[in-house]
Design a protein around this motif. Structure first.
Motif, PDB file in Angstrom:
ATOM      1  N   ASN A 163     -24.700 -22.409  18.317  1.00  0.00           N
ATOM      2  CA  ASN A 163     -24.908 -23.749  17.767  1.00  0.00           C
ATOM      3  C   ASN A 163     -24.226 -24.820  18.615  1.00  0.00           C
ATOM      4  N   GLN A 164     -23.106 -24.475  19.217  1.00  0.00           N
ATOM      5  CA  GLN A 164     -22.430 -25.423  20.104  1.00  0.00           C
ATOM      6  C   GLN A 164     -23.171 -25.591  21.420  1.00  0.00           C
ATOM      7  N   GLN A 165     -23.800 -24.518  21.875  1.00  0.00           N
ATOM      8  CA  GLN A 165     -24.448 -24.546  23.185  1.00  0.00           C
ATOM      9  C   GLN A 165     -25.770 -25.282  23.174  1.00  0.00           C
ATOM     10  N   TYR A 166     -26.569 -25.094  22.111  1.00  0.00           N
ATOM     11  CA  TYR A 166     -27.915 -25.663  22.081  1.00  0.00           C
ATOM     12  C   TYR A 166     -27.948 -26.873  21.154  1.00  0.00           C
ATOM     13  N   LYS A 167     -28.031 -28.047  21.783  1.00  0.00           N
ATOM     14  CA  LYS A 167     -28.055 -29.314  21.060  1.00  0.00           C
ATOM     15  C   LYS A 167     -29.393 -30.012  21.295  1.00  0.00           C
TER      16      LYS A 167
END
Length: 254
Positions: free
Chosen positions: A131-135
């Motif tokens: 979730n942090q990686q794919y924005k």
């Protein structure tokens, strides 16, 4: 990625009265050719019939030595906690996928994949890092369009919302199709992580991560992000990312 863990002879018959076996699978996760026992334990505050569990813990019992490795999970509360064994890192040894529904209207999921090859614990995937990686940026545009963009992957998708209905469109657009004011939506956290076999990778599993695209409210689903993740030898990379849109009845357009 690594996770803290320890080993001891974890006895399920000595569990606290509100701790239960949530799921169990058997398979060789060490690579020694001997099937191992994989357990998910958790506390059920509402008793044995409850569907919610917290303090969910992974326990790996070595099939040869019977020694148990206990792996606490960082996000360890939710519903329908289940295990799946399969090779995700292409080393021909089964890995451990843990899936937990967080509950609530967002429909989020909690996912971990661990390798225990040669008795060394490695975290291959966790949903927080994903979730942090794919924005994504979800922006309403003039003329009944919504753009979904990923600067990281250099991708832009356009969703046509002209079939959402006159009342919906009148809420956000003037009669000439121009936005009344700037408006954004959102791509929610990962909701599902599906192991899949592809023509390019038949020997092990790839992953399909699904995320819901919403408008200004949680109930306003515009579509889904479908992200195909493939192990590159060190981590999961996005090998194909698509947007799936919601269909409308055919006769409404005629």
């Amino acid at each position: 990625m690594h996770s803290s863990f320890h080993t001891h002879r974890y006895q399920p018959d000595r569990l606290a009265t509100d701790e239960y076996l949530l799921d169990m699978k058997q398979g060789d996760v060490t690579g020694d050719g001997i099937p191992d026992q994989i357990y998910l334990f958790g506390h059920k505050p509402d008793g044995p019939s409850g569907i919610f569990a917290d303090h969910i813990t992974l326990v790996i019992q070595d099939g040869y030595s019977q020694q148990r490795t206990v792996v606490p999970l960082q996000n360890n509360a939710g519903y329908n906690a289940v295990l799946l064994l399969g090779d995700f890192d292409k080393n021909e040894i089964s890995d451990i996928l843990i899936s937990i529904d967080s509950g609530g209207s967002g429909g989020y999921g909690i996912f971990y994949i661990y390798s225990f090859a040669h008795h060394a614990l490695h975290m291959l995937f966790d949903s927080d890092s994903y979730n942090q990686q794919y924005k994504f940026r979800v922006q309403y545009e003039d003329m009944y369009k919504v753009s979904v963009s990923s600067a990281q992957l250099d991708l832009l998708f356009i969703i046509d919302i002209s079939s959402k209905g006159a009342a919906y469109l009148a809420t956000y657009y003037n009669e000439n199709g121009m936005l009344k004011q700037p408006l954004q939506g959102e791509v929610l956290a990962i909701a599902a992580l599906n192991p899949i076999i592809t023509a390019e990778n038949r020997a092990s599993f790839d992953l399909q991560a699904l995320q819901r695209i919403i408008g200004p409210t949680n109930a306003d689903t515009l579509g889904y992000v479908e992200n195909l993740l493939t192990w590159n030898g060190n981590r999961f990379d996005s090998s194909r990312l698509n947007i799936a849109i919601i269909g409308t009845p055919l006769q409404s357009h005629f």
